[in-house]
Every structure is written in structure tokens, then in C-alpha cells.
Design an enzyme around this catalytic site. Structure first.
Site, PDB file in Angstrom:
ATOM      1  N   ASP A 158       0.821  -1.221   0.000  1.00 36.92           N
ATOM      2  CA  ASP A 158       0.000   0.000   0.000  1.00 36.92           C
ATOM      3  C   ASP A 158       0.849   1.263   0.000  1.00 36.92           C
ATOM      4  OD1 ASP A 158      -2.013  -1.822   0.149  1.00 36.92           O
ATOM      5  OD2 ASP A 158      -2.707  -1.274   2.139  1.00 36.92           O
ATOM      6  N   ASP A 179      -0.248  -4.264  -3.886  1.00 38.32           N
ATOM      7  CA  ASP A 179      -1.245  -3.196  -4.077  1.00 38.32           C
ATOM      8  C   ASP A 179      -0.613  -1.830  -3.849  1.00 38.32           C
ATOM      9  OD1 ASP A 179      -2.988  -5.386  -4.282  1.00 38.32           O
ATOM     10  OD2 ASP A 179      -3.598  -5.242  -2.192  1.00 38.32           O
ATOM     11  N   ARG A 240      -5.133  -5.783  -9.505  1.00 33.72           N
ATOM     12  CA  ARG A 240      -6.246  -6.641  -9.110  1.00 33.72           C
ATOM     13  C   ARG A 240      -7.375  -5.742  -8.639  1.00 33.72           C
ATOM     14  NH1 ARG A 240      -4.187  -9.912  -3.675  1.00 33.72           N
ATOM     15  NH2 ARG A 240      -3.320  -8.137  -2.507  1.00 33.72           N
TER      16      ARG A 240
END
Length: 329
Positions: A158, A179, A240
Site C-alpha cells: 500500500d 497493491d 487486481r
């Protein structure tokens, strides 16, 4: 009547001058941050705290070279701040905090109309030996009209929480594995270098570059990557789907061979991929081979492609980018 006309004209002049200070992109005040004590403040947070609430004129906070070990929060009532370092390699803001995708962030931006230049934001938590890989954002961008030029963002999971609002990133460096560009932002990444560090997970698992969170067909958010470079250690997915209408476009991006053949993951939306908008256009490199891409990757119409690629139609409504300062001095 003469007095009334004079009063009216004077009032209009004051109003115009007041409005111009907000829109002309000129810096009206400069604050120096220097760890050695040769500036106005030794910490970035103290400099930000000194900016008046509901600031109407652009304030430059010039951060001298060095590693600043602090969390930095820019609250909603501190708009029109230009935060400028000396280069993204020499001016680094870092902190080691993990476990919360919001609260652990090194930079937390909540104020609209913000510019950062030549500075790096880093979360060291996942980079420390023995620590579990978890949420550890380098930056949380939860504001509208934010622009970043030649900035760095470094973490593992993140890294860049591109949470909400219209954002522009130009010639930035973004590093991570899980991510590492995620959120519901409406953003263009122009000429940015994305360094994938799948090996940093210490697990052999694949990396995921994006996790975009568009959640309806009327949601205007999405990530557009133009003319950048993806490199590092893989394997890696381009993205994703964090929400069912996730939207990501890679355009004329150079991709190294670390990208997995299928390219994308539906994550929790398997068999619901029709609503996901993932696309690649005119990309190059070993990782850009689309012969084995997922069948549900989208081929955008010329109209949709033009809308996403045009900075003015996708993020620059009202011309806010032109009104911001382009340099601090």
C-alpha cells in the site's frame, strides 16, 4: 453617487485581488525547513502547523536536503501549500509504522489544492528485517487537486494510497510489491517509474501494482499510466480489482518481463469481470505481450480512450493544474 461608485469600484478591486491570490499560482510566502537549524523550522510538521487556517495564498515550504524522521499531516484547513525538497534522492521524509492502511501513513494529505516537488515519502516498516509484511503506506492522498512532480514513494504494501480526489503525478518514482498504488483516486501518472519489489515480500508470492477501487458505473475514478516504465523483480500483476468497477489504463508504458502473462486479476470478482475496466494500449517491452492476457481485458473505444488520456477531460476540470505554482522559486 461619486462616493458610491468609488466604494463599489474599490470593493470590486479588492475582490479581484483577493481572488487572484488564490488562482494566479504565485507563491506569497516562503518557509525554510532545515535540520541544522538554519531555517524557520527544523521539522516539516512544525512548518505546516505555522500556516494559517484556510490559507488563501500559496505558501512554499522549502525542505532542505536530509532525512526527516517524522510523520507529516496536512489537515483540511491548510490548502495551497507547495512542499518542495531539493531532489527526491536527497530530501526524504520517512517513518516506520505499519498495520493500518490509513493511520500508518508517513504523509497524510487532507487539504485540497496541494503541490509537492522533489521530495520522497517513505515508510520503512516493511523494509526492516523481521517485520511482517502489512499495510504501511508512504503517502495517503485524501484530497482534491493535488499534484506531485519528481517525487518518490517507497514502501512494500500500500505504498501510495491514492484515496480520493483528482491527482496528477509527473516523473515520479513509486516502489512497492503489494497493491502499491491503490484507492479510489481519479489520477494520471505521467512518465512515472514503477519499481516492483516482489522479492521484498520474502514469500515468493506475486506482486500487484494496482488495486483500484471504482465502485459504480457513475464513479469517475480511475488510474491512467502514460509513457512510464515498469521494472524490478516479479512476478507481478498490473492490477487486481479492489472494487467491482476498477478502472486502470496503461498507455505507451514500457514493461519489463516481470509481468505475468495473464496481466490482471479479478481478485474477489471472478465471474463478475464484465464491469472491470482494465486496458493496455501501445505498450512495449517483454511484459507487454498480450497474447495470453485475460479474456476480459477491455478494448476501449476511441471515445473512451480519448477521455481518459486527455488531462483536461479526465482530471483537470476547471483548469486547476494551470493555476497551481510550477516551481517554488
Amino acid at each position: 453617487m461619486q462616493f458610491f461608485n468609488f466604494f463599489l469600484n474599490s470593493s470590486l478591486l479588492v475582490l479581484v485581488l483577493s481572488m487572484s491570490t488564490k488562482t494566479d499560482g504565485q507563491v506569497r510566502k516562503t518557509i525554510i525547513v532545515d535540520q541544522s537549524g538554519h531555517g524557520s523550522f527544523t521539522t516539516i510538521q512544525n512548518a505546516i502547523d505555522s500556516v494559517p487556517s484556510n490559507n488563501e495564498a500559496w505558501t512554499l515550504i522549502h525542505v532542505k536536503a536530509g532525512i526527516y524522521n517524522e510523520k507529516v499531516t496536512i489537515p483540511r484547513d491548510k490548502p495551497r501549500i507547495l512542499l518542495q525538497g531539493e531532489s527526491y534522492r536527497s530530501t526524504i521524509v520517512q517513518f516506520g509504522d505499519g498495520g493500518d492502511s490509513i493511520k500508518s501513513s508517513t504523509l497524510s494529505l487532507y487539504a485540497d489544492d496541494f503541490v509537492a516537488m522533489d521530495i520522497t515519502f517513505k515508510n520503512t516498516y516493511n523494509l526492516e528485517p523481521g517485520t511482517p509484511i502489512t499495510w504501511a503506506p508512504a503517502a495517503l492522498i485524501n484530497a482534491d487537486m493535488a499534484a506531485f512532480y519528481r517525487c518518490g514513494f517507497i514502501s512494500v504494501q500500500d505504498t501510495l494510497t491514492d484515496s480520493e480526489g483528482r491527482h496528477y503525478f509527473e516523473n515520479c518514482y513509486i516502489e512497492g510489491a503489494v497493491d502499491f498504488i491503490w484507492g479510489n483516486g481519479r489520477s494520471i501518472y505521467q512518465g512515472c517509474n514503477l519499481n516492483v519489489t516482489a522479492s521484498a515480500q520474502r514469500s515468493g508470492m506475486a506482486a500487484y501494482i494496482t488495486a483500484q477501487a471504482r465502485d459504480s458505473v457513475v464513479d469517475h475514478s480511475g488510474f491512467v499510466f502514460k509513457e512510464g516504465w515498469i521494472f524490478g523483480t516479479g512476478p507481478a500483476y498490473l492490477g487486481r480489482a479492489y472494487k467491482p468497477y476498477a478502472r486502470v489504463l496503461f498507455y505507451r508504458t514500457r514493461m519489463s518481463g516481470i509481468i505475468v502473462p495473464q496481466g490482471w486479476s479479478a481478485w474477489n470478482y471472478v465471474k463478475k469481470e464484465n464491469s472491470i475496466v482494465y486496458a493496455e494500449v501501445d505498450c512495449t517491452g517483454a511484459g507487454a505481450n498480450k497474447s495470453k492476457r485475460v479474456a476480459w481485458e477491455k478494448k476501449l473505444s476511441s471515445k473512451d480512450l480519448s477521455y481518459l488520456l486527455d488531462i483536461n477531460t479526465f482530471i483537470n476540470n476547471g483548469g486547476w493544474i494551470q493555476r497551481q505554482p510550477k516551481r517554488g522559486s
